[in-house]
Design a protein around this motif. Structure first.
Motif, short mmCIF file in Angstrom:
data_model
loop_
_atom_site.label_atom_id
_atom_site.label_comp_id
_atom_site.label_asym_id
_atom_site.label_seq_id
_atom_site.Cartn_x
_atom_site.Cartn_y
_atom_site.Cartn_z
N UNK A 55 0.91 -1.14 -0.02
CA UNK A 55 0.16 -0.01 0.09
C UNK A 55 0.73 1.36 -0.11
N UNK A 56 0.61 2.37 -0.92
CA UNK A 56 1.24 3.49 -0.81
C UNK A 56 0.59 4.41 0.19
N UNK A 57 1.07 4.95 1.14
CA UNK A 57 0.68 5.88 2.15
C UNK A 57 1.27 7.02 1.85
N UNK A 58 0.34 8.37 1.69
CA UNK A 58 0.54 9.74 1.80
C UNK A 58 0.31 10.14 3.04
N UNK A 59 1.15 10.56 3.64
CA UNK A 59 0.79 11.27 5.10
C UNK A 59 -0.04 10.26 5.90
N UNK A 60 0.45 8.90 5.75
CA UNK A 60 -0.11 7.86 6.46
C UNK A 60 -1.49 7.31 6.00
N UNK A 61 -2.10 7.99 5.07
CA UNK A 61 -3.32 7.71 4.40
C UNK A 61 -3.08 6.91 3.02
N UNK A 62 -3.80 5.75 3.10
CA UNK A 62 -3.65 4.76 1.77
C UNK A 62 -4.22 5.46 0.48
N UNK A 63 -3.36 5.51 -0.63
CA UNK A 63 -3.68 6.27 -1.45
C UNK A 63 -3.63 5.27 -2.89
N UNK A 64 -3.12 4.16 -2.55
CA UNK A 64 -2.78 3.23 -3.94
C UNK A 64 -2.53 1.71 -3.35
N UNK A 65 -2.55 0.99 -4.16
CA UNK A 65 -2.28 -0.41 -3.74
C UNK A 65 -1.86 -1.17 -4.90
N UNK A 66 -1.06 -2.35 -4.71
CA UNK A 66 -0.35 -3.13 -5.68
C UNK A 66 -0.24 -4.70 -5.03
N UNK A 67 0.06 -5.41 -6.00
CA UNK A 67 0.21 -7.05 -5.66
C UNK A 67 1.51 -7.19 -6.37
N UNK A 68 2.13 -8.12 -5.56
CA UNK A 68 3.73 -8.77 -6.19
C UNK A 68 3.11 -10.20 -6.23
N UNK A 69 3.85 -11.02 -7.17
CA UNK A 69 3.39 -12.55 -7.15
C UNK A 69 4.99 -13.25 -7.57
N UNK A 70 5.19 -14.35 -7.03
CA UNK A 70 6.19 -15.24 -7.00
C UNK A 70 5.95 -16.77 -7.37
N UNK A 71 6.69 -17.68 -7.57
CA UNK A 71 5.98 -18.90 -7.79
C UNK A 71 5.52 -19.39 -6.57
#
Length: 165
Positions: A55-71
């Protein structure tokens, strides 16, 4: 404004509640899905080492999200020594403020912290998603030149090397 990309599991209860309210622009839903699908794929995965949410926090507030995957959760087009980026979502009310770019800038460090053995990050993007192609290219991602039939149309595979020269 201070931004930082943090693992989903480090969010406090209020931040998780705020993240649940993240809204994707309707035109981007076909590409990134919504926050519920992204969180569901993270939370129901039986192998927490194979998929991680950030989660990307901007001044501690969530503004974006992403997932990363591996085998074993890598898609068919990915290399075994990479992690793949999925469901990058910037809240529609926060778009145009550089948060997508901030995610991409912070991503190599958090990916290597999670999986020190990876050599690259990879993603697949719809060939007709010119806005996304431009953002990724500006952040140093390289188009493999390969296109394949995806769920919506043709997709391109992009990569970002993590090997230090």
């Amino acid at each position: 404004m201070e931004t930082r990309l943090v693992p989903y599991e480090t969010l406090n209860a209020l931040q998780k509640q705020q993240l649940d309210g993240l809204e994707v622009h309707p035109q981007q839903l076909a590409y990134s899905g919504d926050i519920y699908c992204a969180l569901n794929s993270l939370l129901v995965n039986p192998n927490p080492d194979a998929i991680k949410g950030f989660t990307l926090l901007a001044d501690e507030i969530p503004v974006a999200f992403l997932l990363l995957k591996r085998p074993p959760c890598l898609p068919h087009w990915a290399h075994e020594d990479s992690a793949t980026l999925h469901a990058l979502q910037v809240d529609r009310r926060q778009q145009g403020r550089g948060f997508g770019k901030a995610c991409l800038q912070a991503l190599p460090a958090v990916a290597l912290q999670a999986w020190p053995q990876i050599k690259a990050l990879e993603l697949s993007v719809d060939a007709d998603n010119a806005a996304a192609m431009s953002v990724y290219s500006a952040a140093g991602w390289v188009d493999s030149g390969e296109a394949y039939k995806g769920r919506i149309g043709y997709e391109r595979r992009l990569s970002l090397s993590l090997i230090r020269h």
